[in-house]
Design an enzyme around this catalytic site. Structure first.
Site, PDB file in Angstrom:
ATOM      1  N   HIS A 235       0.826  -1.220   0.000  1.00  0.00           N
ATOM      2  CA  HIS A 235       0.000   0.000   0.000  1.00  0.00           C
ATOM      3  C   HIS A 235       0.859   1.268   0.000  1.00  0.00           C
ATOM      4  O   HIS A 235       0.640   2.148  -0.826  1.00  0.00           O
ATOM      5  CB  HIS A 235      -0.972   0.016   1.167  1.00  0.00           C
ATOM      6  CG  HIS A 235      -1.955   1.130   1.038  1.00  0.00           C
ATOM      7  ND1 HIS A 235      -3.033   1.076   0.187  1.00  0.00           N
ATOM      8  CD2 HIS A 235      -1.987   2.371   1.575  1.00  0.00           C
ATOM      9  CE1 HIS A 235      -3.686   2.207   0.219  1.00  0.00           C
ATOM     10  NE2 HIS A 235      -3.070   3.022   1.060  1.00  0.00           N
ATOM     11  N   TYR A 239       1.947   5.300  -2.551  1.00  0.00           N
ATOM     12  CA  TYR A 239       2.291   6.688  -2.240  1.00  0.00           C
ATOM     13  C   TYR A 239       3.728   7.012  -2.636  1.00  0.00           C
ATOM     14  O   TYR A 239       4.053   8.176  -2.884  1.00  0.00           O
ATOM     15  CB  TYR A 239       2.045   6.962  -0.749  1.00  0.00           C
ATOM     16  CG  TYR A 239       0.578   6.900  -0.447  1.00  0.00           C
ATOM     17  CD1 TYR A 239      -0.253   7.984  -0.738  1.00  0.00           C
ATOM     18  CD2 TYR A 239       0.007   5.740   0.048  1.00  0.00           C
ATOM     19  CE1 TYR A 239      -1.615   7.905  -0.526  1.00  0.00           C
ATOM     20  CE2 TYR A 239      -1.354   5.655   0.266  1.00  0.00           C
ATOM     21  CZ  TYR A 239      -2.155   6.741  -0.026  1.00  0.00           C
ATOM     22  OH  TYR A 239      -3.523   6.666   0.160  1.00  0.00           O
ATOM     23  N   HIS A 386      -9.601   0.735 -10.347  1.00  0.00           N
ATOM     24  CA  HIS A 386      -9.145   1.770  -9.404  1.00  0.00           C
ATOM     25  C   HIS A 386      -7.653   2.032  -9.577  1.00  0.00           C
ATOM     26  O   HIS A 386      -7.208   3.184  -9.613  1.00  0.00           O
ATOM     27  CB  HIS A 386      -9.437   1.293  -7.975  1.00  0.00           C
ATOM     28  CG  HIS A 386      -8.658   2.013  -6.923  1.00  0.00           C
ATOM     29  ND1 HIS A 386      -8.941   3.297  -6.531  1.00  0.00           N
ATOM     30  CD2 HIS A 386      -7.574   1.625  -6.190  1.00  0.00           C
ATOM     31  CE1 HIS A 386      -8.089   3.673  -5.597  1.00  0.00           C
ATOM     32  NE2 HIS A 386      -7.237   2.683  -5.375  1.00  0.00           N
ATOM     33  N   PHE A 387      -6.888   0.966  -9.705  1.00  0.00           N
ATOM     34  CA  PHE A 387      -5.434   1.083  -9.805  1.00  0.00           C
ATOM     35  C   PHE A 387      -5.029   1.872 -11.050  1.00  0.00           C
ATOM     36  O   PHE A 387      -4.070   2.649 -11.032  1.00  0.00           O
ATOM     37  CB  PHE A 387      -4.863  -0.336  -9.847  1.00  0.00           C
ATOM     38  CG  PHE A 387      -3.395  -0.415  -9.596  1.00  0.00           C
ATOM     39  CD1 PHE A 387      -2.872  -0.077  -8.363  1.00  0.00           C
ATOM     40  CD2 PHE A 387      -2.530  -0.847 -10.583  1.00  0.00           C
ATOM     41  CE1 PHE A 387      -1.511  -0.161  -8.118  1.00  0.00           C
ATOM     42  CE2 PHE A 387      -1.177  -0.937 -10.348  1.00  0.00           C
ATOM     43  CZ  PHE A 387      -0.663  -0.593  -9.114  1.00  0.00           C
ATOM     44  N   HIS A 388      -5.777   1.691 -12.143  1.00  0.00           N
ATOM     45  CA  HIS A 388      -5.455   2.424 -13.368  1.00  0.00           C
ATOM     46  C   HIS A 388      -5.820   3.906 -13.252  1.00  0.00           C
ATOM     47  O   HIS A 388      -5.263   4.737 -13.976  1.00  0.00           O
ATOM     48  CB  HIS A 388      -6.150   1.794 -14.574  1.00  0.00           C
ATOM     49  CG  HIS A 388      -5.448   0.574 -15.095  1.00  0.00           C
ATOM     50  ND1 HIS A 388      -5.581  -0.671 -14.528  1.00  0.00           N
ATOM     51  CD2 HIS A 388      -4.562   0.409 -16.119  1.00  0.00           C
ATOM     52  CE1 HIS A 388      -4.838  -1.552 -15.175  1.00  0.00           C
ATOM     53  NE2 HIS A 388      -4.204  -0.925 -16.148  1.00  0.00           N
ATOM     54  N   ARG A 449     -10.908 -10.543 -11.767  1.00  0.00           N
ATOM     55  CA  ARG A 449      -9.654 -10.040 -12.333  1.00  0.00           C
ATOM     56  C   ARG A 449      -8.656 -11.195 -12.408  1.00  0.00           C
ATOM     57  O   ARG A 449      -8.947 -12.308 -12.017  1.00  0.00           O
ATOM     58  CB  ARG A 449      -9.094  -8.917 -11.478  1.00  0.00           C
ATOM     59  CG  ARG A 449      -8.783  -9.311 -10.036  1.00  0.00           C
ATOM     60  CD  ARG A 449      -8.031  -8.221  -9.301  1.00  0.00           C
ATOM     61  NE  ARG A 449      -7.894  -8.519  -7.889  1.00  0.00           N
ATOM     62  CZ  ARG A 449      -7.027  -7.910  -7.089  1.00  0.00           C
ATOM     63  NH1 ARG A 449      -6.222  -6.999  -7.571  1.00  0.00           N
ATOM     64  NH2 ARG A 449      -6.967  -8.199  -5.802  1.00  0.00           N
ATOM     65  N   ARG A 450      -7.475 -10.910 -12.961  1.00  0.00           N
ATOM     66  CA  ARG A 450      -6.370 -11.869 -13.019  1.00  0.00           C
ATOM     67  C   ARG A 450      -6.764 -13.167 -13.708  1.00  0.00           C
ATOM     68  O   ARG A 450      -6.452 -14.250 -13.231  1.00  0.00           O
ATOM     69  CB  ARG A 450      -5.866 -12.199 -11.606  1.00  0.00           C
ATOM     70  CG  ARG A 450      -5.226 -11.038 -10.889  1.00  0.00           C
ATOM     71  CD  ARG A 450      -4.991 -11.402  -9.445  1.00  0.00           C
ATOM     72  NE  ARG A 450      -4.168 -10.438  -8.745  1.00  0.00           N
ATOM     73  CZ  ARG A 450      -4.047 -10.396  -7.431  1.00  0.00           C
ATOM     74  NH1 ARG A 450      -4.684 -11.267  -6.670  1.00  0.00           N
ATOM     75  NH2 ARG A 450      -3.272  -9.499  -6.851  1.00  0.00           N
TER      76      ARG A 450
END
Length: 596
Positions: A235, A239, A386-388, A449-450
């Site tokens: 996580h 950042y 979300h990650f994209h 996913r995956r």
């Protein structure tokens, strides 16, 4: 062009050796970007069943290459180049020793080369090597030892890079004992302090468990423990990618908008909050892991919600700074000032669109962080959607947009076509809007996913407009636009490198409206904030990790807390300790008798 601008030296004029390092880091980053983009379009078209040029058995190899090349190599190589530029520029002094700098650059390059070879070898049947473990490389998936070795070397290189920047800062501090830390340097140092804390866990996981397991030194590992150590890192690494983007939004974007940063103290507070709060929250990625008590997950969820604060502070400060710039350019009205912003500049438009997309990513991130709602979208394609938005746009698009502003200063070569640059950032935004929207919508439908085959046997998704197939088309179109945007970016940069050198490309950053002297000096006390950050990490992770080891053993159920082949060594040490303690006891008793 004025004589003053002609006379002003650009970054490469003042620091040619450092500029060469920054360019090399950026080029390494962009090599990873094009590789990751190629694997991205392959897996996107395969999964959506638009074009299948690989067998599904190679899907995980493609997915691993896409993830590792983009989220580890592209981002971190750009970051180290950007931080080198920021440290040297803001301290206005060269690095202490560029031989050290080239050393960590070569170590990182060597590490990533080893990891890349171990992944790409999976496409060659005649080579007994595979690393299909995805970017989230925890057990029970196992990779070739070269994969883990390369990652360990890469992380060590990044640690040396951080030490190189701290060393340069300390040299500056001796020359300027009474000055406040320049803002960009402060941002670099807090980011690296967070990185040291976060990456220590994944380094321990790789060196103590995954690499010995891959080499056959131990028979098994505790999957829950390696997952927890990964997310301890997994996580805050988000950042680690975002904070360089934040640095650009805080310090460069207001300048491009024609204004100044609204508040230097608020920017320092935000980076301190990220240092304190980004690490003790990783367990919110493990809500569905049965080996972690619900109470620990609830505490992690609560901590995660506090991370909204620095993001909201950033939104306020950056928007206020940009509005100030627009009003300096003649803008007026409640929203009329928006039309006076330099939208024709790709560096400005790219960063603004990246920030807008990050706001959407923040909302979907709140869903991920909430325990109840997370159960609905966990392990669905919502999560990469979300990650994209966050890393794939807020970070990637900001980095590409910033390149249009920084590259001329580190090379004395103007951008080949700013029009192509503007088209490129807009195409990226449209492509990501289509793809991530469809991913989120499919995630709510339960699409996993995956996997290369996202349809369940005996179950059909809705086929109406907005259904599974239509959303697949959105993903395919969006992925294709992102690939086109990458090609435009790389092509524009290659043509820029062919441009002749010119003068007059120097850029300076104006001071903030509210400067560092308006903030309490305690904000610059990095030892204090690192101490608090470490304390929070211990409070958040000590009990969960102790419970995981107590329940499942250090190396998994049935193995005990250490490898069986170490038993004779531990028995010998225990016997030696018993004899030594007995001898000390006898000697103490004899001494007491003598004293009496």
């Amino acid at each position: 062009m004025s004589e003053a601008i002609e006379a002003e030296q650009s970054f490469v004029d003042k620091f040619p050796d450092e500029a060469r390092i920054v360019r090399s880091s950026f080029l390494g980053s962009f090599l990873a970007l094009i590789l990751g983009a190629i694997f991205g379009i392959i897996q996107t078209l395969h999964r959506t069943d638009v074009a299948r040029i690989i067998p599904s058995t190679d899907y995980y190899t493609v997915l691993t290459a896409h993830g590792v090349f983009l989220v580890i190599s592209f981002t971190v190589f750009f970051l180290v180049g950007l931080f080198t530029w920021a440290i040297v520029r803001s301290l206005d002094r060269p690095l202490v020793n560029t031989k050290i700098t080239w050393t960590w650059y070569l170590i990182m390059s060597g590490g990533m080369t080893m990891t890349g070879i171990s992944i790409l070898a999976g496409f060659v049947d005649s080579i007994d090597m595979s690393a299909d473990v995805l970017y989230t490389f925890y057990a029970p998936l196992q990779a070739h030892p070269l994969f883990y070795t390369g990652l360990a070397v890469f992380i060590v290189g990044s640690w040396i890079a951080g030490a190189d920047w701290f060393r340069t800062f300390l040299a500056w501090r001796r020359e300027h004992p009474d000055e406040r830390i320049p803002l960009q340097t402060f941002m670099v140092l807090t980011t690296m302090a967070m990185w040291y804390i976060a990456s220590s866990a994944v380094a321990a996981s790789v060196l103590l468990f995954l690499l010995p397991w891959s080499l056959g030194f131990i028979d098994q590992v505790n999957p829950t423990l390696t997952r927890t150590l990964f997310w301890f890192f997994g996580h805050p690494v988000v950042y680690f990618w975002l904070m360089p983007a934040y640095m650009l939004w805080y310090t460069v974007l207001p300048k491009i908008a024609g204004g100044r940063l609204f508040s230097d103290p608020l920017a320092r507070v935000v980076f301190v909050l990220f240092l304190l709060l980004s690490t003790p929250v990783g367990i919110h990625h493990q809500y569905l892991d049965p080996g972690i008590a619900e109470g620990f997950k609830f505490i992690s969820m609560t901590n995660t919600m506090f991370l909204l604060l620095p993001s909201l502070l950033t939104a306020f400060t950056v928007v206020a700074s940009v509005e100030y710039g627009a009003r300096q350019r003649g803008g007026s009205g409640l929203l009329g000032w928006l039309t006076d912003l330099p939208w024709r500049k790709p560096e400005f438009t790219g960063m603004m669109l990246a920030g807008l997309m990050f706001a959407a990513g923040g909302f979907s991130g709140m869903v991920n962080a909430g325990m109840n709602i997370n159960y609905m979208i966990h392990n669905t394609i919502w999560v990469p959607g979300h990650f994209h938005l966050t890393v794939g746009t807020a970070v990637a698009l900001t980095f590409m947009a910033a390149t249009y502003w920084i590259w001329p200063q580190i090379s004395n070569k103007p951008i080949y076509s700013r029009t192509i640059g503007l088209v490129q950032v807009v195409v990226w935004f449209i492509g990501m809007a289509l793809m991530s929207n469809a991913m989120h919508a499919q995630g709510i439908m339960g699409v996993p996913r995956r996997t290369a085959e996202p349809e369940y046997s005996g179950f059909d998704y809705a086929t109406m407009f907005g259904g599974f197939e239509e959303l697949n088309i959105q993903i395919a179109i969006g992925g294709t636009l992102l690939f086109v945007s990458t090609i435009l970016f790389i092509g524009n940069l290659l043509l820029t490198m062919g441009n002749p050198k010119v003068s007059g490309l120097a850029e300076s950053l104006p001071p903030a409206l509210s400067g560092p002297t308006d903030s309490p000096e305690v904000l610059d006390n990095l030892r204090l904030w690192v101490g608090i950050a470490l304390t929070l990490v211990v409070l958040a992770y000590a009990l969960p990790i102790a419970a995981i080891i107590n329940r499942g053993g250090l190396l998994g159920p049935g193995v005990g807390t250490y490898p069986v082949w170490l038993t004779p060594l531990f028995d010998a040490l225990a016997n030696s300790a018993t004899i030594a303690i007995g001898a000390v006891g006898d000697a103490s008793a004899a001494l007491v008798e003598v004293v009496k």
